[in-house]
Scaffold this motif. Structure first.
Motif, PDB file in Angstrom:
ATOM      1  N   LEU A  31       0.671  -1.248   0.182  1.00  0.00           N
ATOM      2  CA  LEU A  31      -0.199  -0.325   0.321  1.00  0.00           C
ATOM      3  C   LEU A  31       1.100   1.240   0.339  1.00  0.00           C
ATOM      4  O   LEU A  31       0.462   2.040  -0.623  1.00  0.00           O
ATOM      5  CB  LEU A  31      -1.157  -0.101   0.898  1.00  0.00           C
ATOM      6  CG  LEU A  31      -2.112  -1.251   1.152  1.00  0.00           C
ATOM      7  CD1 LEU A  31      -2.837  -0.877   2.479  1.00  0.00           C
ATOM      8  CD2 LEU A  31      -3.326  -1.261  -0.435  1.00  0.00           C
ATOM      9  N   ALA A  32       1.973   1.225   0.741  1.00  0.00           N
ATOM     10  CA  ALA A  32       3.103   2.930   0.715  1.00  0.00           C
ATOM     11  C   ALA A  32       3.230   2.642  -0.565  1.00  0.00           C
ATOM     12  O   ALA A  32       3.870   3.464  -1.820  1.00  0.00           O
ATOM     13  CB  ALA A  32       3.874   2.101   1.556  1.00  0.00           C
ATOM     14  N   GLN A  33       3.461   1.338  -1.756  1.00  0.00           N
ATOM     15  CA  GLN A  33       3.896   1.966  -2.750  1.00  0.00           C
ATOM     16  C   GLN A  33       3.462   1.997  -4.023  1.00  0.00           C
ATOM     17  O   GLN A  33       3.719   2.932  -4.589  1.00  0.00           O
ATOM     18  CB  GLN A  33       5.057   0.825  -2.958  1.00  0.00           C
ATOM     19  CG  GLN A  33       6.865   0.396  -2.385  1.00  0.00           C
ATOM     20  CD  GLN A  33       7.106  -1.026  -2.704  1.00  0.00           C
ATOM     21  OE1 GLN A  33       6.628  -1.879  -3.561  1.00  0.00           O
ATOM     22  NE2 GLN A  33       8.661  -0.773  -2.273  1.00  0.00           N
ATOM     23  N   ALA A  34       2.599   1.212  -3.387  1.00  0.00           N
ATOM     24  CA  ALA A  34       0.931   1.051  -4.995  1.00  0.00           C
ATOM     25  C   ALA A  34      -0.251   2.212  -4.333  1.00  0.00           C
ATOM     26  O   ALA A  34      -0.514   2.307  -5.391  1.00  0.00           O
ATOM     27  CB  ALA A  34       0.170   0.212  -5.247  1.00  0.00           C
ATOM     28  N   GLY A  35       0.035   2.516  -3.040  1.00  0.00           N
ATOM     29  CA  GLY A  35      -1.889   3.197  -3.301  1.00  0.00           C
ATOM     30  C   GLY A  35      -2.269   2.618  -2.539  1.00  0.00           C
ATOM     31  O   GLY A  35      -2.138   1.307  -2.571  1.00  0.00           O
ATOM     32  N   ARG A  36      -3.976   2.481  -2.809  1.00  0.00           N
ATOM     33  CA  ARG A  36      -5.041   1.651  -2.509  1.00  0.00           C
ATOM     34  C   ARG A  36      -4.727   0.166  -4.034  1.00  0.00           C
ATOM     35  O   ARG A  36      -4.780   1.102  -5.017  1.00  0.00           O
ATOM     36  CB  ARG A  36      -5.868   2.926  -2.974  1.00  0.00           C
ATOM     37  CG  ARG A  36      -7.369   1.702  -2.561  1.00  0.00           C
ATOM     38  CD  ARG A  36      -7.504   2.804  -1.131  1.00  0.00           C
ATOM     39  NE  ARG A  36      -9.599   2.144  -0.607  1.00  0.00           N
ATOM     40  CZ  ARG A  36      -9.868   1.641   0.783  1.00  0.00           C
ATOM     41  NH1 ARG A  36      -8.172   1.756   1.156  1.00  0.00           N
ATOM     42  NH2 ARG A  36     -10.664   1.611   0.824  1.00  0.00           N
ATOM     43  N   VAL A  37      -4.999  -1.071  -3.630  1.00  0.00           N
ATOM     44  CA  VAL A  37      -5.660  -1.846  -3.806  1.00  0.00           C
ATOM     45  C   VAL A  37      -6.554  -2.320  -3.787  1.00  0.00           C
ATOM     46  O   VAL A  37      -7.107  -2.667  -2.304  1.00  0.00           O
ATOM     47  CB  VAL A  37      -4.147  -2.777  -3.728  1.00  0.00           C
ATOM     48  CG1 VAL A  37      -3.743  -3.834  -4.803  1.00  0.00           C
ATOM     49  CG2 VAL A  37      -2.588  -1.440  -4.317  1.00  0.00           C
ATOM     50  N   PRO A  38      -6.921  -3.081  -4.561  1.00  0.00           N
ATOM     51  CA  PRO A  38      -8.430  -3.789  -4.441  1.00  0.00           C
ATOM     52  C   PRO A  38      -8.139  -5.767  -3.651  1.00  0.00           C
ATOM     53  O   PRO A  38      -6.908  -6.043  -3.384  1.00  0.00           O
ATOM     54  CB  PRO A  38      -8.777  -4.399  -5.588  1.00  0.00           C
ATOM     55  CG  PRO A  38      -8.442  -3.455  -6.737  1.00  0.00           C
ATOM     56  CD  PRO A  38      -6.942  -2.857  -6.187  1.00  0.00           C
ATOM     57  N   GLU A  39      -8.671  -5.749  -2.311  1.00  0.00           N
ATOM     58  CA  GLU A  39      -8.505  -6.483  -1.675  1.00  0.00           C
ATOM     59  C   GLU A  39      -8.218  -7.202  -2.102  1.00  0.00           C
ATOM     60  O   GLU A  39      -6.524  -7.778  -1.600  1.00  0.00           O
ATOM     61  CB  GLU A  39      -9.308  -6.686  -0.367  1.00  0.00           C
ATOM     62  CG  GLU A  39      -9.081  -7.866   0.506  1.00  0.00           C
ATOM     63  CD  GLU A  39     -10.838  -8.095   0.662  1.00  0.00           C
ATOM     64  OE1 GLU A  39     -10.497  -8.649   1.896  1.00  0.00           O
ATOM     65  OE2 GLU A  39     -11.948  -7.711   0.510  1.00  0.00           O
ATOM     66  N   PRO A  40      -8.683  -8.524  -3.494  1.00  0.00           N
ATOM     67  CA  PRO A  40      -8.123  -9.237  -3.688  1.00  0.00           C
ATOM     68  C   PRO A  40      -6.706  -9.493  -4.139  1.00  0.00           C
ATOM     69  O   PRO A  40      -5.901 -10.476  -3.463  1.00  0.00           O
ATOM     70  CB  PRO A  40      -8.765  -9.676  -4.803  1.00  0.00           C
ATOM     71  CG  PRO A  40     -10.020  -9.321  -4.360  1.00  0.00           C
ATOM     72  CD  PRO A  40     -10.357  -7.930  -3.626  1.00  0.00           C
ATOM     73  N   ARG A  41      -6.203  -8.564  -4.670  1.00  0.00           N
ATOM     74  CA  ARG A  41      -5.176  -7.757  -6.073  1.00  0.00           C
ATOM     75  C   ARG A  41      -4.472  -7.718  -4.559  1.00  0.00           C
ATOM     76  O   ARG A  41      -2.779  -8.567  -4.204  1.00  0.00           O
ATOM     77  CB  ARG A  41      -4.778  -7.274  -6.321  1.00  0.00           C
ATOM     78  CG  ARG A  41      -3.784  -6.849  -7.252  1.00  0.00           C
ATOM     79  CD  ARG A  41      -4.035  -5.692  -7.873  1.00  0.00           C
ATOM     80  NE  ARG A  41      -2.748  -5.844  -8.569  1.00  0.00           N
ATOM     81  CZ  ARG A  41      -2.152  -6.620  -9.975  1.00  0.00           C
ATOM     82  NH1 ARG A  41      -2.905  -7.927 -10.103  1.00  0.00           N
ATOM     83  NH2 ARG A  41      -1.203  -5.881 -10.655  1.00  0.00           N
ATOM     84  N   LEU A  42      -4.651  -6.643  -3.480  1.00  0.00           N
ATOM     85  CA  LEU A  42      -3.570  -6.752  -1.700  1.00  0.00           C
ATOM     86  C   LEU A  42      -2.773  -8.120  -1.488  1.00  0.00           C
ATOM     87  O   LEU A  42      -2.010  -8.768  -1.257  1.00  0.00           O
ATOM     88  CB  LEU A  42      -4.740  -5.958  -0.949  1.00  0.00           C
ATOM     89  CG  LEU A  42      -3.274  -5.447   0.161  1.00  0.00           C
ATOM     90  CD1 LEU A  42      -2.114  -4.339  -0.522  1.00  0.00           C
ATOM     91  CD2 LEU A  42      -4.134  -4.332   1.006  1.00  0.00           C
ATOM     92  N   LEU A  43      -4.069  -9.014  -1.554  1.00  0.00           N
ATOM     93  CA  LEU A  43      -3.913 -10.010  -0.539  1.00  0.00           C
ATOM     94  C   LEU A  43      -3.301 -11.109  -1.601  1.00  0.00           C
ATOM     95  O   LEU A  43      -1.894 -11.756  -1.081  1.00  0.00           O
ATOM     96  CB  LEU A  43      -5.165 -11.605   0.106  1.00  0.00           C
ATOM     97  CG  LEU A  43      -5.909  -9.797   0.287  1.00  0.00           C
ATOM     98  CD1 LEU A  43      -7.107 -11.125   1.036  1.00  0.00           C
ATOM     99  CD2 LEU A  43      -5.337  -9.885   2.469  1.00  0.00           C
ATOM    100  N   LEU A  44      -2.936 -11.454  -2.207  1.00  0.00           N
ATOM    101  CA  LEU A  44      -2.187 -12.005  -3.354  1.00  0.00           C
ATOM    102  C   LEU A  44      -0.650 -11.788  -3.968  1.00  0.00           C
ATOM    103  O   LEU A  44      -0.162 -12.360  -2.988  1.00  0.00           O
ATOM    104  CB  LEU A  44      -3.108 -12.135  -4.918  1.00  0.00           C
ATOM    105  CG  LEU A  44      -2.426 -12.476  -5.841  1.00  0.00           C
ATOM    106  CD1 LEU A  44      -2.261 -14.208  -6.218  1.00  0.00           C
ATOM    107  CD2 LEU A  44      -2.856 -12.348  -7.771  1.00  0.00           C
ATOM    108  N   LEU A  45      -1.031  -9.881  -4.017  1.00  0.00           N
ATOM    109  CA  LEU A  45       0.535  -9.793  -3.881  1.00  0.00           C
ATOM    110  C   LEU A  45       1.559  -9.933  -2.094  1.00  0.00           C
ATOM    111  O   LEU A  45       2.630 -10.215  -2.276  1.00  0.00           O
ATOM    112  CB  LEU A  45       0.500  -8.384  -4.030  1.00  0.00           C
ATOM    113  CG  LEU A  45       0.065  -7.396  -5.611  1.00  0.00           C
ATOM    114  CD1 LEU A  45      -0.398  -6.625  -5.689  1.00  0.00           C
ATOM    115  CD2 LEU A  45       0.986  -8.750  -6.353  1.00  0.00           C
ATOM    116  N   ALA A  46       0.463  -9.515  -1.563  1.00  0.00           N
ATOM    117  CA  ALA A  46       1.438 -10.084   0.165  1.00  0.00           C
ATOM    118  C   ALA A  46       1.230 -11.069   0.403  1.00  0.00           C
ATOM    119  O   ALA A  46       2.404 -12.120   0.447  1.00  0.00           O
ATOM    120  CB  ALA A  46       0.066  -9.175   1.161  1.00  0.00           C
TER     121      ALA A  46
END
Length: 120
Positions: free
Chosen positions: A40-55
């Motif tokens: 989030l610090a790098q990309a800003g707001r990210v949709p929840e499914p994508r955020l969880l996938l990337l993390a």
């Protein structure tokens, strides 16, 4: 069963955990949240499914790297255990031990004589 609440990224979650496993679930959630916060610090707001996938992918990559390092360390340890290097420890020759003991005895005798002369 206990209900555990935690936040990952920008969303709150609640999951049931077996009794005694609440701390493990919270710790895992904290690790996942730390990765999510970095994204989030790098990309800003990210949709929840994508955020969880990337993390999850970032954690999986870190896990794989750690696992490889552990396997290399285990192989290295196995090599060391199967082929220990020879270590030489210096040994004081018996003659030298005897000579040192004799010198120590003489020094003690001289010290006693000196004390007697100072007292008398």
């Amino acid at each position: 069963m206990a209900e555990v609440e935690f936040t990952i990224g920008h969303k709150e979650y609640s999951l049931s955990a077996q009794d005694g496993e609440e701390k493990l679930l919270k710790r895992a959630a904290q690790v996942l949240d730390a990765e999510a916060q970095a994204i989030l610090a790098q990309a800003g707001r990210v949709p929840e499914p994508r955020l969880l996938l990337l993390a999850g992918l970032m954690l999986a990559d870190r896990f794989a790297s750690t696992e490889e390092r552990a396997e290399r360390a285990e192989r290295h340890l196995a090599r060391l255990q199967s082929n220990p290097q020879r270590v030489e420890v210096p040994v004081i020759p018996a003659e030298l031990k005897e000579a040192m003991a004799e010198l120590a005895a003489r020094a003690e005798a001289l010290a006693e004589r000196l004390e007697e002369q100072q007292d008398g």
